[in-house]
Design an enzyme around this catalytic site. Sequence first.
Site, PDB file in Angstrom:
ATOM      1  CE  LYS A  40      23.150  62.752  53.504  1.00  0.00           C
ATOM      2  NZ  LYS A  40      24.431  63.492  53.768  1.00  0.00           N
ATOM      3  NE  ARG A 140      27.356  64.922  60.717  1.00  0.00           N
ATOM      4  CZ  ARG A 140      27.173  64.303  59.852  1.00  0.00           C
ATOM      5  NH1 ARG A 140      27.967  64.311  58.588  1.00  0.00           N
ATOM      6  NH2 ARG A 140      26.336  63.081  59.777  1.00  0.00           N
ATOM      7  CG  HIS A 170      26.008  59.459  61.168  1.00  0.00           C
ATOM      8  ND1 HIS A 170      25.577  58.474  60.490  1.00  0.00           N
ATOM      9  CD2 HIS A 170      27.042  60.149  60.349  1.00  0.00           C
ATOM     10  CE1 HIS A 170      26.048  58.675  58.986  1.00  0.00           C
ATOM     11  NE2 HIS A 170      26.842  59.402  59.076  1.00  0.00           N
ATOM     12  NE  ARG A 223      20.805  58.075  59.649  1.00  0.00           N
ATOM     13  CZ  ARG A 223      21.423  57.640  60.960  1.00  0.00           C
ATOM     14  NH1 ARG A 223      20.294  57.188  61.770  1.00  0.00           N
ATOM     15  NH2 ARG A 223      22.745  57.767  60.960  1.00  0.00           N
ATOM     16  CE1 TYR A 268      41.389  80.545  28.697  1.00  0.00           C
ATOM     17  CE2 TYR A 268      40.186  78.895  29.418  1.00  0.00           C
ATOM     18  CZ  TYR A 268      40.251  79.892  28.831  1.00  0.00           C
ATOM     19  OH  TYR A 268      39.103  80.445  28.512  1.00  0.00           O
ATOM     20  CB  CYS A 314      37.765  75.118  29.475  1.00  0.00           C
ATOM     21  SG  CYS A 314      39.278  75.011  28.348  1.00  0.00           S
ATOM     22  CG  ASP A 316      31.698  76.527  29.750  1.00  0.00           C
ATOM     23  OD1 ASP A 316      31.171  76.616  30.938  1.00  0.00           O
ATOM     24  OD2 ASP A 316      32.068  77.726  29.194  1.00  0.00           O
TER      25      ASP A 316
END
Length: 373
Positions: A40, A140, A170, A223, A268, A314, A316
């Site tokens: 997942k 849950r 679980h 799992r 920044y 930043c 990027d």
Amino acid sequence: MVESIHRPTKLIIHNQAIVENVANEVKRLPQGRELFAVVKANGYGHGAVATAQAAKAGGATGFCVATIDEGIELREAGFTEPILILGVVPVVYLPIVAEYQLAFPVNSLAWLTQAQNYLAKTTLSAPLLAHLKVDTGMGRIGFQTKAEVLEALALIEGLPALVFDGIFTHFATADEAEDGYYQEQHDRFKEILESLPQKPRYVHVSNSATALWHEEELGNMVRFGVAMYGLNPSGHALKESYPLQPALEFVSQLVQVKQVPAGAKIGYGATYTSPESEWIGTVPVGYADGWLRKMSGFSVLVEGVHCEIIGRVCMDQFMIRLPHALPEGTKVTLVGKNGDQEITLQEVADHLDTIHYEVACLLSERIPREYQG
Ligand SMILES: Cc1ncc(COP(=O)(O)O)c(C=O)c1O
């Protein structure tokens, strides 16, 4: 978000590590117990389809995903093995789930009533593969009592479209040394299991931590999630039962190198001031890639040396202090080995005060994944 392939930043995923992590676990499983690879969230950030392929090569016989679309992605990539969705499926999507033969959890009597109403006016292309989810203490999703489970089974029997394909729970604390709560959950599930008039094809309780650290008697499938990617489910708490091999490496390059005088401001907010003349490198990775602003003050590896991230990260790019002048294009390792040094996802998680699961999942779709081996 578009994958940015024209930038010297990538995740390298070592397929062989996944194959071996899975194969090592499969070898330890009791006779007749299968391993479903949990892929997942884009294979915990590693890429769903490629990691599913590697897990299959290691002996996985099925897959777990969180959403319908993640299941469809695997089917469209050609996987014919069982696929189990772990999250609640709204009843309006039952035709899609049937079409793609995705198993899914049945989590409450209210859900079953909705399904009953919906199915009364809908014809499906194939049977629905239902796994009863029992909430033994995770809080849950799932049925909380034996009475509810038995009532659910009776309702399912009256719905010819639904096949009782599995039952599961679980554990909330399988990754902790103290196993009192784990035992409580185990005992609750065992009691419910023993009360069933018939057992479904799949009974499953184990996640990675359970598989690694508990002699779990229940279930015929595990799992297996984070450990298949080579990550210790407990963080630092428990020692791996066998060596896990991390599959992910995160690399980039220096795109600019410059010498600044004492008193230069970086980034920044001009939050960093160089105390003396320094060599500064710019790395084309930022918080839009999942390398969060909180990574400021952490380090990356350049030529086997830890270089501090200075100033603010930043969107990027971020800047690092280099030990000396280096050519632009020099490799930068954000996660993985470089020289005789290594930065692990666990160390990144420690810096961020979180868990490696979260760090891996945050690595954005913008970063290309390159599969090796
Ligand atoms: C229901 C369920 N089973 C199994 C797993 C896999 O857990 P792990 O990655 O710790 O093995 C998860 C992960 O969140 C889960 O939600």
